[in-house]
Design an enzyme around this catalytic site. Structure first.
Site, PDB file in Angstrom:
ATOM      1  N   SER A 228       0.847  -1.199   0.000  1.00  0.00           N
ATOM      2  CA  SER A 228       0.000   0.000   0.000  1.00  0.00           C
ATOM      3  C   SER A 228       0.878   1.243   0.000  1.00  0.00           C
ATOM      4  O   SER A 228       1.947   1.274   0.610  1.00  0.00           O
ATOM      5  CB  SER A 228      -0.971  -0.025   1.180  1.00  0.00           C
ATOM      6  OG  SER A 228      -0.271   0.077   2.392  1.00  0.00           O
ATOM      7  N   ALA A 231      -1.849   7.766  -0.569  1.00  0.00           N
ATOM      8  CA  ALA A 231      -2.660   8.412  -1.618  1.00  0.00           C
ATOM      9  C   ALA A 231      -2.291   7.922  -3.022  1.00  0.00           C
ATOM     10  O   ALA A 231      -3.067   8.112  -3.965  1.00  0.00           O
ATOM     11  CB  ALA A 231      -2.477   9.924  -1.534  1.00  0.00           C
ATOM     12  N   GLY A 259      -5.171   1.499   6.179  1.00  0.00           N
ATOM     13  CA  GLY A 259      -4.552   0.191   5.920  1.00  0.00           C
ATOM     14  C   GLY A 259      -5.457  -0.946   6.390  1.00  0.00           C
ATOM     15  O   GLY A 259      -5.616  -1.954   5.699  1.00  0.00           O
ATOM     16  N   ASP A 260      -6.065  -0.781   7.557  1.00  0.00           N
ATOM     17  CA  ASP A 260      -6.949  -1.827   8.091  1.00  0.00           C
ATOM     18  C   ASP A 260      -8.174  -1.994   7.186  1.00  0.00           C
ATOM     19  O   ASP A 260      -8.650  -3.108   6.962  1.00  0.00           O
ATOM     20  CB  ASP A 260      -7.406  -1.470   9.508  1.00  0.00           C
ATOM     21  CG  ASP A 260      -6.235  -1.305  10.460  1.00  0.00           C
ATOM     22  OD1 ASP A 260      -5.139  -1.823  10.153  1.00  0.00           O
ATOM     23  OD2 ASP A 260      -6.407  -0.659  11.506  1.00  0.00           O
TER      24      ASP A 260
END
Ligand SMILES: Nc1ncnc2c1ncn2[C@@H]1O[C@H](COP(=O)(O)OP(=O)(O)O)[C@@H](O)[C@H]1O
Ligand SMILES: O=P(O)(O)OC[C@H]1O[C@](O)(COP(=O)(O)O)[C@@H](O)[C@@H]1O
Length: 317
Positions: A228, A231, A259-260
């Protein structure tokens, strides 16, 4: 969107937190900072994942360690959200993590160590682990480790889950990530900084991130590596195929929980046997929406569907 859920999911949060989010104009170290607003809520990686999964329509079981002294808000959350509460209570207080959000969206995290888990509680957790995954195909193990739980100990949990045929989505960092990789979880989601930490060198661009993810996959034979990039979106190595997704520009309120939310989107799509493109759209859309709010969860399914349509997804290699 289908709400059919073939199997319940289990999320494990070894080190939950009460997140205390404070908003201020500009953070200045060494002086008194006046906060504009504050908000305290039960959180931690697996708990956040569980909330999003629940909003997507999943049946979710949640486990991990809670400190006895401030356990009430966590149990209340489970009750309100209809999460199956399988937390083990240990002496002490669950940590409070402070999130300072500035006007421009920059977040400073003050993450504390957490409770101390003793050997008897650890053994109790390990005895329960396989019972907890009864009927479950996908397990999410996420976040840091509290004191008393070594990375090697957590590695044995990943090994036991793998032996039991569970597909584990593992999201951690530092020593816990390094130890966890040896047990070959099925999916990992480092952010670009965590991947650079693992690689031991800065990873300046997409090509460098992809090369590091491929090296990691080759070394540990991990099926899915999701990188990840805030943005800038996400890169996903699924077996031998690369996917990329880019979100639209969002009005950021707080990036905590993005992220979660992404992990939850992957868990849901994979558990539902969605195709990779749809799974990636969902994971990107829930995480893009997460940055527009404090905490996680899907407030509006129509908004989620619109966001899914506006994510740019491509199979790039
Ligand atoms: N400002 C943002 N705008 C849109 N999406 C975002 C933004 N920040 C994060 N996301 C989404 O959330 C995902 C996870 O965020 P990231 O910051 O990389 O993870 P982590 O919270 O684990 O550090 C990103 O891949 C992206 O899809
Ligand atoms: O367990 P760790 O790694 O200390 O992280 C815990 C923190 O991460 C969060 O789960 C948010 O994580 P993400 O921003 O990566 O989604 C917070 O709720 C919590 O305070």
């Amino acid at each position: 969107m289908s709400h059919y859920s073939p199997a319940p999911l289990l999320t494990l949060t070894p080190n939950p937190a009460l997140d205390l989010t404070g908003h201020l104009d500009l953070l200045q170290p060494g002086v008194v900072n006046l906060m504009n607003a504050g908000h305290l809520h039960p959180a931690g990686k697996g708990i956040n994942v569980a909330r999003v999964l629940k909003d997507l329509g999943a049946h979710v079981r949640v486990g991990g360690f809670l400190g006895a002294e401030n356990q009430a808000p966590f149990h209340a959350l489970c009750q309100e959200q209809a999460l199956e509460d399988a937390f083990l209570v240990v002496p002490g207080a669950t940590r409070i993590n402070v999130k300072l959000v500035e006007q421009d969206g920059r977040v400073t995290d003050l993450n504390f160590p957490g409770v101390e888990v003793g050997e008897p509680e650890l053994q109790r957790f390990e005895q329960q682990l396989l019972t907890l995954c009864h009927g479950v195909d996908y397990v999410v193990l996420a976040g840091s480790l509290p004191r008393g739980v070594s990375p090697q100990r957590m590695q044995t949990w990943l090994g036991a889950l793998r032996e039991a045929g569970k597909r584990v989505l593992f999201d951690s960092s530092g020593a816990a990530l390094a130890a966890g990789l040896e047990a070959r979880p099925w999916l990992i989601k480092p952010n670009e900084h965590e991947l650079a930490d693992w690689a031991g060198e800065p990873l300046a661009d997409g090509e460098a991130l992809m090369a590091a993810a491929e090296a990691l996959q080759a070394r540990y034979q991990i099926e899915h590596v999701v990188v990840s990039r805030g943005a800038d979106g996400v890169l996903w190595l699924a077996g031998d195929t690369w996917w990329r997704a880019c979100p639209p520009r969002m009005q950021v309120v707080s990036t905590v929980g993005a992220g979660d939310s992404m992990v939850a989107g992957f868990a849901w799509g994979l558990n539902q046997h969605w195709d990779p493109e749809q799974t990636l759209r969902l994971a990107s859309a829930v995480s893009a929406l997460a940055v527009t709010q404090i905490g996680v969860g899907i407030a509006d399914h129509k908004q989620l569907a619109d966001m899914m349509a506006s994510i740019q997804v491509a199979r790039i290699r």
